[in-house]
Enzyme design. Structure first.
Site, mmCIF file in Angstrom:
data_model
loop_
_atom_site.group_PDB
_atom_site.id
_atom_site.type_symbol
_atom_site.label_atom_id
_atom_site.label_comp_id
_atom_site.label_asym_id
_atom_site.label_seq_id
_atom_site.Cartn_x
_atom_site.Cartn_y
_atom_site.Cartn_z
ATOM 1 C CE1 TYR A 145 38.738 41.243 -69.370
ATOM 2 C CE2 TYR A 145 36.610 40.397 -70.108
ATOM 3 C CZ TYR A 145 37.615 40.441 -69.164
ATOM 4 O OH TYR A 145 37.506 39.707 -68.009
ATOM 5 C CG ASP A 240 37.416 36.977 -77.591
ATOM 6 O OD1 ASP A 240 36.333 36.376 -77.560
ATOM 7 O OD2 ASP A 240 37.932 37.533 -76.603
ATOM 8 C CE LYS A 268 30.415 38.233 -72.330
ATOM 9 N NZ LYS A 268 31.603 38.948 -72.736
HETATM 10 C C1 PLP Z 1 32.980 38.510 -72.020
HETATM 11 C C2 PLP Z 1 34.153 38.351 -72.903
HETATM 12 C C3 PLP Z 1 35.212 37.497 -72.572
HETATM 13 C C4 PLP Z 1 35.302 36.795 -71.254
HETATM 14 O O1 PLP Z 1 34.303 35.848 -71.067
HETATM 15 P P1 PLP Z 1 33.996 35.351 -69.568
HETATM 16 O O2 PLP Z 1 32.951 34.305 -69.772
HETATM 17 O O3 PLP Z 1 33.561 36.550 -68.816
HETATM 18 O O4 PLP Z 1 35.272 34.787 -69.042
HETATM 19 C C5 PLP Z 1 36.222 37.307 -73.486
HETATM 20 N N1 PLP Z 1 36.205 37.946 -74.671
HETATM 21 C C6 PLP Z 1 35.206 38.784 -75.019
HETATM 22 C C7 PLP Z 1 35.227 39.433 -76.373
HETATM 23 C C8 PLP Z 1 34.166 39.035 -74.147
HETATM 24 O O5 PLP Z 1 33.206 39.904 -74.489
#
Ligand code: PLP
Length: 435
Positions: A145, A240, A268
């Site tokens: 994701y 990511d 995060k």
């Molecule tokens: C949580 C997450 C996102 C999205 O971040 P948001 O602040 O919710 O937009 C993207 N990539 C990874 C790996 C994530 O865990």
């Protein structure tokens, strides 16, 4: 006066004014059934609902709260900053402080652009990669994701998977066609994509350790091979690290696995519980962003002083010596305890843990990618989730989410959790024998 719990009343109201009752889908508990609780406050390892029920929290706001909820030095820094105003829309020194820390900590980053969410970071990384290569297509892994970016919301794990809608409505097929999904840990599929689409692939974007299909680890050599393949085809490697950044090591997965991506997405933990994301990489690549380069990217609240303050205080606190080892040891204790409890009762589980991220998959398969993760017994997971919740333990309300430990989780928390898991597995084994 009605005596029904306040969470229940609020849930009825919220369904009338928020789509599905929530501002982010997984919170609605659709994957586990039942109703979400409404939170009143959270301190340390505990989260308390409006009815006064307290839970040991293994979600930790989906990752940011690595120091524990309401960590005093972070609150103090926010409070100090707050006195001077909440948003300026013009450079402030805190942006520089946080950027400097990110560059010092994350091996591949020399220059950073602050944004307000992980989604913004990945969206901008893709745009930058396309601009830098003059190519359109992007490879992503099934089950990873990367936020709710149009072209990345293809076979995107967790929220999407548990809702049974791997793609979203409202995304033009022509956008999705620019995305090539491959299985995680499958190098041949990546090679195949490069030979099917020569000089059309701008980048591979990947969670170096998957967290959004539950925790899935890279097989030895996988990340190194992605680095080599992208390099030889003139494509970029985008890590990511929104979840893994500052969690698996001070410098994230790229430090832990010693693989250097071209671009890194953060979120995060970098905001310490306030809305922050970031995109970083070598100066030469990052300088292509506006206003020094042609790739437009902007944000009214980007670099917000309160958010920067929370991030700075969080990254500072993470410098405590031995902290990552302590987190890892505690997480191993928990995962081992739960795994042994399952095994004692003949319940098949596949535990996955790295640093302070973990998953317990209810399957006898080895989980290496999304299809193997999806062999998990979801009905058993639902029972587990509700049993643990009833025993004051809050795990993520989906079998495809990672669990997180924080510095605030005590040995007593862990032992309480393991005991509850033992009781759950005993009840599962008894039910199985009876049937
Ligand atoms: C949580 C997450 C996102 C999205 O971040 P948001 O602040 O919710 O937009 C993207 N990539 C990874 C790996 C994530 O865990």
């Amino acid at each position: 006066m009605s005596d029904q719990p306040t969470s229940r009343k609020l849930w009825e109201l919220s369904q009338q004014i928020l789509p599905g009752g929530v501002n982010s889908p997984v919170r609605a508990f659709r994957a586990v059934g039942g109703q979400p609780f409404f939170v009143q406050q959270a301190h340390g390892s505990r989260i308390e609902d409006v009815d006064g029920r307290s839970f040991i929290d293994y979600v930790m706001s989906w990752g940011p709260m690595i120091l524990g909820h309401a960590y005093p030095p972070v609150l103090k820094k926010i409070a100090e900053t707050l006195k001077n105003g909440t948003s300026f829309g013009i450079p402030n020194p805190l942006e520089l402080r946080l950027a400097r820390m990110v560059c010092d900590l994350v091996p591949s980053i020399e220059m950073v652009r602050m944004v307000n969410s992980g989604t913004e970071a990945t969206m901008s990384a893709i745009r930058l990669a396309r601009a830098l290569t003059g190519r359109s297509k992007v490879i992503k892994c099934i089950g990873c994701y990367h936020g709710h970016v149009d072209s990345l919301l293809v076979q995107a794990g967790s929220g999407a998977a548990t809702l049974g809608t791997p793609d979203s409505a409202g995304i033009p097929p022509s956008f999705a066609r620019e995305t090539i999904p491959v299985q995680y840990n499958d190098l041949r599929a990546v090679e195949q994509a490069f030979s099917d689409f020569p000089r059309e692939i701008a980048a591979i974007i990947i969670e170096p350790v998957v967290g959004n299909a539950g925790v899935i680890l890279p097989q030895p050599g996988y990340l190194e091979a992605l680095r080599a393949i992208t390099h030889s085809h003139g494509a970029l490697l985008i890590f990511d690290e929104v979840m893994t950044g500052f969690r698996l090591a001070p410098g994230g997965a790229q430090e832990r696995f010693a693989v250097t991506p071209d671009l890194t997405c953060l979120g995060k933990i970098i905001g310490g519980g306030l809305p922050v994301g970031a995109l970083g990489g070598p100066s030469e690549l990052m300088a292509q962003l506006a206003p020094s380069g042609p790739v437009y990217q902007a944000g009214t609240l980007s670099g917000n002083p309160l958010a920067m303050a929370a991030g700075i205080a969080t990254l500072e606190a993470l410098q405590q010596p031995g902290l990552y080892q302590r987190l890892e040891n505690a997480t191993q204790t928990l995962v081992q305890g739960i795994t042994e409890a399952a095994q004692q009762h003949g319940i098949p589980v596949c535990p996955r843990q790295i640093g302070s991220m973990f998953s317990i998959f209810f399957t006898d398969r080895q989980v290496v990618d999304f299809p193997s993760a999806a062999t998990s017994d979801t009905a058993r997971f639902q029972r587990y989730f509700h049993f643990m919740l009833d025993h004051g333990i809050y795990f993520a309300p989906s079998p495809y989410e990672a669990g997180f430990l924080s510095l605030a989780h005590t040995d007593e928390d862990l032992q309480t959790t393991i005991k509850a898991a033992q009781a759950f597995f005993a009840s599962e084994a008894a039910a199985h024998q009876g049937s």
